[in-house]
Structure formats: C-alpha cells, structure tokens
Design an enzyme around this catalytic site. Structure first.
Site, PDB file in Angstrom:
ATOM      1  CG  ASP A  11      -1.758   1.285   1.465  1.00  0.00           C
ATOM      2  OD1 ASP A  11      -1.071   1.997   0.803  1.00  0.00           O
ATOM      3  OD2 ASP A  11      -2.909   0.587   2.968  1.00  0.00           O
ATOM      4  CE1 TYR A 234      -3.748  -1.800  11.812  1.00  0.00           C
ATOM      5  CE2 TYR A 234      -4.376   0.323  11.898  1.00  0.00           C
ATOM      6  CZ  TYR A 234      -4.700  -1.434  11.569  1.00  0.00           C
ATOM      7  OH  TYR A 234      -6.060  -0.945  10.770  1.00  0.00           O
ATOM      8  CE  LYS A 237      -5.404  -6.134  12.021  1.00  0.00           C
ATOM      9  NZ  LYS A 237      -5.271  -7.429  12.737  1.00  0.00           N
TER      10      LYS A 237
HETATM   11  C1  F6R Z   1      -8.332  -0.629   7.672  1.00  0.00           C
HETATM   12  C2  F6R Z   1      -7.582   0.818   7.182  1.00  0.00           C
HETATM   13  C3  F6R Z   1      -8.407   1.769   7.570  1.00  0.00           C
HETATM   14  C4  F6R Z   1      -7.985   2.306   8.757  1.00  0.00           C
HETATM   15  C5  F6R Z   1      -8.965   3.584   8.888  1.00  0.00           C
HETATM   16  C6  F6R Z   1      -8.303   5.181   9.992  1.00  0.00           C
HETATM   17  O1  F6R Z   1      -6.446  -1.514   7.761  1.00  0.00           O
HETATM   18  O2  F6R Z   1      -6.018   0.695   6.367  1.00  0.00           O
HETATM   19  O3  F6R Z   1      -9.886   1.329   7.880  1.00  0.00           O
HETATM   20  O4  F6R Z   1      -7.471   1.522  10.041  1.00  0.00           O
HETATM   21  O5  F6R Z   1      -9.151   4.521   7.384  1.00  0.00           O
HETATM   22  O6  F6R Z   1      -7.336   5.215   9.264  1.00  0.00           O
HETATM   23  P1  F6R Z   1      -6.891   7.152  10.175  1.00  0.00           P
HETATM   24  O7  F6R Z   1      -6.407   6.207  10.874  1.00  0.00           O
HETATM   25  O8  F6R Z   1      -5.480   7.136   8.874  1.00  0.00           O
HETATM   26  O9  F6R Z   1      -7.664   8.452   9.194  1.00  0.00           O
HETATM   27 MG    MG Z   2      -4.307   1.863   3.011  1.00  0.00          MG
HETATM   28 MG    MG Z   3      -4.636  -2.055   1.635  1.00  0.00          MG
END
Ligand code: F6R
Ligand code: MG
Ligand code: MG
Length: 370
Positions: A11, A234, A237
């Site tokens: 990503d 974190y 995923k």
């Molecule tokens: C799951 C994922 C998204 C983010 C969510 C919050 O793997 O990447 O669900 O965790 O969109 O993202 P932030 O904290 O960057 O706004």
């Molecule tokens: Mg992402």
């Molecule tokens: Mg992804």
C-alpha cells in the site's frame, strides 16, 4: 524450464482514503516493470490494484528471494510513491517502512508470495489478493482446496491426489515452522490453523509420492508478513496474497475457487479491528467502501507459457459468485449491528496492535483498586 512467479504488494497510497489504488500508480509501476522486461530481467508482468494495495505479479528465472527482483519491486513501489505524494494520496508510501532497499524486500513492509517451479506442459495458476485482512484469512480456503474432500472431489476420485499434501505452517508469534501431512494429521493441522491470528499456512507441497509434481516444489504459497511486527506499531492490516497452482493432479481450477463461495469471517476491516466476511469480487469491485470494507478477495487466473503470463481472467467477476457476495453483505449487516462490541470488534489481545492502547492510556490513572 524453471520459472519463478513473484507476487509482491504494498500500500503506497490510497484514493480516496484507503479505498482504491489510483490508476496513475498502476501506470507508473507498469513503466518500471516494462523496462525490466526490455532489459531481460523479467519474463512478464501484470500490475493491478486490489483495495488500496498495488499488486505486482512478475515472472522471471532468478529464483525466490532474488535481490534483483526484490530491488525491482522496491523501485516500482518507490516510484509509485512519488506519484502518490504528488497527488497527495492518502498514506503515500505507507508500507515502505525502510528508507533504503537493503538486499531483500522481506521485513521492509511489502507482502511477498513467490514460488520457483518447473513449468508443466500446461500450468494454470491463480493469484489471490486480499485487502483489509491478515494472512490467516487464507487458512480456511487453502485447507479446503488441498485437504477437504467435501470441497475437492479430486481428493476422492483422482488417484494422483490420494496420498494427500504437506502443509508448512508458521507460528508467527514464536517464529517457528512445522511441516504436517494430510490426510494423516488432519485434526492436528486444524488444531493449529483454526487459530488463524497465530498459525498461518505458508506453503503447501505435494506428498512425497505425488506422481507428477516434485516433492520440493510448492503448489501454493501465501504472504505472511505482519506489518505491526515490522513497524512496531499499527500501520494497517497485512492484506495478504497467495499463488495457487491448479489441475493435472492438483485441485482443479473450480476446486481452487470453490472455498470462496462461502464468505468466511476474517479479521481486519475498519481500522484492522473488526471481524467481518470476506467478499469475492472482480477487480472493478475491489474497492473498500463500506466501513472501509468489507474485506475483499480477487482471483486472477493465468496460464504460464514459457514464463509468459497468458491472461488474466478475472475469476470472481462472475455470476457464480453473486450468491457469495449477497451472503457476505447479509453477514456484514449482521456484524455491523454490534457496533463496537465483540465479536464484531476483535478480542483485546488483537486490539493491542491497533491504536486502542492509546485510548486506554488516557484513563489508566483513574482506575482504583476494588
Ligand atoms: C484498515 C485501514 C483503514 C484505516 C482507517 C483509519 O486496514 O487501513 O480502515 O485504519 O481508515 O485510518 P486513519 O487513522 O489513517 O484515518
Ligand atoms: Mg491503506
Ligand atoms: Mg490495504
């Protein structure tokens, strides 16, 4: 002829948010890989996006863990990141956890599934790519393909398969691995891989007595990189990928796809913190919209021809998987109704690797002894 198939993903920026890959990132990566075909490093390639993950499917003769191939993938991701930064895409360069390439892309953020094989007279292969979930999401479908006679009729009626398969299972907490054999150790294998956040199927090999495939050649391989272990915090995923060979003494293409007619529960989804169904979709529907999901899986089918990738066929872009999609949405609705409650939200042990500990930190001081 020996050929290596390398599926490497990262990503490097989402659009919008974590939903999809911008087409210009795909174009940029294609330019890099085309150049590598022209220079003779690659035999062939296919670039695509699944959710917010940029996927490089490459063939070559350099074997697995090749420094040249990993450097090439790193270069493609770095150049796509430059585009992502220019477009101010979300999380640009997110999975490139190190500043500079140092010999092997493993442990640097991207996910990798690679196998070196002797290309058969005809070599059908499927690249599976998941978004918004973790490597253990492949345990159930890979087990069904190679070990469940209720899924794979060939285990019952094709004598080439009657001696079963060998599973390489990794304990990703203890960093150990074990090889286990079906059908003899079916129950013990399930005892491990049912705990999918810890024990993951890394590879499947044919039995030593398989009449057609050499015992040391994988017939399936899954990426097992754990981002939080690499990053120490974190960062989304791990969004795993897998390569599976089919036909001619292996599960037929339809037996390889059949497990995905059941949208099993996986962990990931919103903020990598929720259980939800995995929905099989075509590339055009591989966008994570609803509650950043639901988690998706795409299957691209190829025939290898002297290392050339003939295809792809977008295998889940088919009416035969409509019912699985409908069921996935029904399960998604049901799970969502739980809001922040377990078991929709992941158990606390798994939440340790998300942003939740920061919330807990704020209230820690207010706890009194009972
Ligand atoms: C799951 C994922 C998204 C983010 C969510 C919050 O793997 O990447 O669900 O965790 O969109 O993202 P932030 O904290 O960057 O706004
Ligand atoms: Mg992402
Ligand atoms: Mg992804």
């Amino acid at each position: 002829m020996k050929v290596t198939i390398s599926l490497i993903k990262a990503d490097v920026g989402g659009y919008p948010g974590h939903a999809t890959v911008h087409p210009r990132l795909i174009e940029r990566a294609e330019e890099v890989l085309l150049h590598a075909v022209e220079s003779g490093l690659l035999k062939d390639y296919h670039v695509t996006g699944v959710g917010d993950d940029l996927q490089l499917i490459m063939t070559h003769t350099k074997g697995v863990d090749s420094e040249e191939i990993h450097a090439l993938a790193w270069d493609a991701f770095t150049k796509a990141t430059e585009v992502a930064k220019d477009l101010k895409l979300y999380g640009a360069g997110q999975d490139l956890l190190k500043d500079a390439f140092s010999g092997n892309i493993r442990g640097m953020g991207p996910g990798i599934a690679e196998m070196e094989i002797e290309e058969r007279k005809s070599e059908p292969i499927v690249a599976f790519m998941m978004d918004k979930t973790e490597p253990g999401a492949f345990n159930l479908p890979i087990f069904r393909m190679f070990a469940d006679p209720f899924n794979t009729a060939g285990l019952v009626i094709d004598p080439n398969m009657s001696d079963g398969f060998r599973f390489e299972i990794w304990d990703i907490m203890e960093h150990k691995k074990v090889i286990m054999k079906t059908p003899e150790e079916l129950y013990e294998i399930l005892a491990l891989i049912g705990a999918k956040s810890r024990f993951v199927i890394k590879r499947v090999y044919p039995s030593e007595k398989h009449p057609k495939i050499p015992a040391d050649e994988p017939v399936a391989v899954v990426s097992t990189e754990k981002l939080y272990q690499i990053a120490g915090e974190y960062v989304g995923k791990d969004d795993p990928v897998a390569l599976v060979r089919a036909q001619g003494g292996l599960p037929a293409l339809g037996e390889v796809l059949e497990p995905f007619a059941f949208p099993h529960l996986v962990s990931g989804w919103m903020r990598g913190s929720h259980n939800g169904p995995i929905m099989p979709v075509g590339v055009k529907d591989a966008k994570c919209t609803r509650f950043d999901g639901p988690p998706r899986v795409v299957a691209l089918g190829f025939q290898l021809a002297r290392g050339r990738l003939v295809g792809p066929v977008d295998l889940f872009a088919d009416a035969a998987f409509d019912e699985a999609r409908r069921k996935a949405l029904e399960i998604a609705n049901y799970m969502r109704r739980h809001g922040p409650f377990e078991p929709h939200r992941l158990p606390l042990e798994d939440m340790e690797y998300t942003t939740l500990p920061k919330v807990m930190e704020k209230i820690r001081g207010r706890f009194q002894d009972l």
